[in-house]
Motif scaffolding. Structure first.
Motif, short mmCIF file in Angstrom:
data_model
loop_
_atom_site.label_atom_id
_atom_site.label_comp_id
_atom_site.label_asym_id
_atom_site.label_seq_id
_atom_site.Cartn_x
_atom_site.Cartn_y
_atom_site.Cartn_z
N LEU A 18 0.83 -1.21 0.00
CA LEU A 18 0.00 0.00 0.00
C LEU A 18 0.86 1.26 0.00
O LEU A 18 0.47 2.27 -0.57
N VAL A 21 1.56 2.36 -3.41
CA VAL A 21 0.42 2.95 -4.13
C VAL A 21 0.27 4.44 -3.80
O VAL A 21 -0.47 5.15 -4.46
N GLU A 22 0.98 4.93 -2.80
CA GLU A 22 0.90 6.36 -2.45
C GLU A 22 1.22 7.20 -3.68
O GLU A 22 2.17 6.94 -4.41
N LYS A 24 -0.76 7.49 -6.25
CA LYS A 24 -1.44 6.96 -7.43
C LYS A 24 -2.95 6.97 -7.22
O LYS A 24 -3.44 6.91 -6.10
N ARG A 25 -3.69 7.02 -8.33
CA ARG A 25 -5.15 6.98 -8.28
C ARG A 25 -5.60 5.53 -8.24
O ARG A 25 -5.16 4.71 -9.05
N THR A 26 -6.45 5.21 -7.28
CA THR A 26 -6.94 3.84 -7.14
C THR A 26 -8.29 3.84 -6.44
O THR A 26 -8.79 4.88 -6.03
N VAL A 78 -8.27 -3.07 -1.59
CA VAL A 78 -7.64 -1.93 -2.26
C VAL A 78 -7.19 -2.40 -3.64
O VAL A 78 -6.43 -3.37 -3.75
N HIS A 79 -7.66 -1.72 -4.67
CA HIS A 79 -7.27 -2.08 -6.04
C HIS A 79 -5.84 -1.58 -6.28
O HIS A 79 -5.54 -0.41 -6.02
N ILE A 80 -4.98 -2.45 -6.73
CA ILE A 80 -3.61 -2.08 -7.07
C ILE A 80 -3.59 -1.73 -8.56
O ILE A 80 -3.99 -2.54 -9.38
N PRO A 81 -3.13 -0.51 -8.91
CA PRO A 81 -3.10 -0.13 -10.33
C PRO A 81 -2.28 -1.11 -11.16
O PRO A 81 -1.30 -1.69 -10.69
N ILE A 84 1.67 -1.16 -11.61
CA ILE A 84 2.55 -1.55 -10.51
C ILE A 84 2.82 -3.05 -10.56
O ILE A 84 1.90 -3.86 -10.53
N MET A 86 3.69 -5.84 -8.52
CA MET A 86 3.59 -6.00 -7.07
C MET A 86 4.85 -6.58 -6.44
O MET A 86 5.31 -6.10 -5.42
#
Length: 134
Positions: A18, A21-22, A24-26, A78-81, A84, A86
């Motif tokens: 997570l 993901v900072e 980024k739009r999700t 939480v959707h991961i774009p 990314i 992983m």
């Protein structure tokens, strides 16, 4: 500033993903069938998420917010774009966190050594003053 407990959670769970993901739009799905889509600004060690430029969707409709806070206990998913990777993202974040922790430990050791030298100099100075007085 993150506490030791938060750092532990980051290093030993999927929270490090997570952190990637900072910025980024999700989309964050919540347990009560609500959904929040926006830019993640900050994730803490308890999975609380601060977001900006948010669209909040519920059964009653949509609302827009400039800023939004999601309590970690209410998060389902939480959707991961897609952009990314992983595995590599988690490895890089963990390496970064380990490097930071190690550098902080080294800095503290340097401070402790400097403090010990200062105390040693003070003891010598006091001993010399006592010798001069005798």
């Amino acid at each position: 500033m993150e506490t030791k407990r938060e750092k532990f959670y980051m290093m030993n769970s999927m929270l490090c993903l997570l952190k990637v993901v900072e910025g980024k739009r999700t989309t964050v799905e919540m347990r009560d069938e609500k959904e929040v889509t926006g830019v993640i600004k900050h994730v803490d060690g308890y999975m609380n998420i601060s977001m900006e430029d948010v669209v909040f969707k519920s059964l009653t409709g949509k609302k827009k917010f400039d800023k939004f806070f999601v309590n970690g206990k209410t998060i389902r998913y939480v959707h991961i774009p897609d952009e990314i990777n992983m595995k590599s993202a988690m490895e890089a974040k963990l390496k970064e966190m380990c490097t930071y922790t190690a550098s902080m430990r080294v800095r503290q050791e340097i401070k402790d050594q400097a403090w010990a030298k200062l105390k040693q100099k003070e003891r010598r100075a006091k001993a010399e003053i006592k010798k001069e007085r005798k």
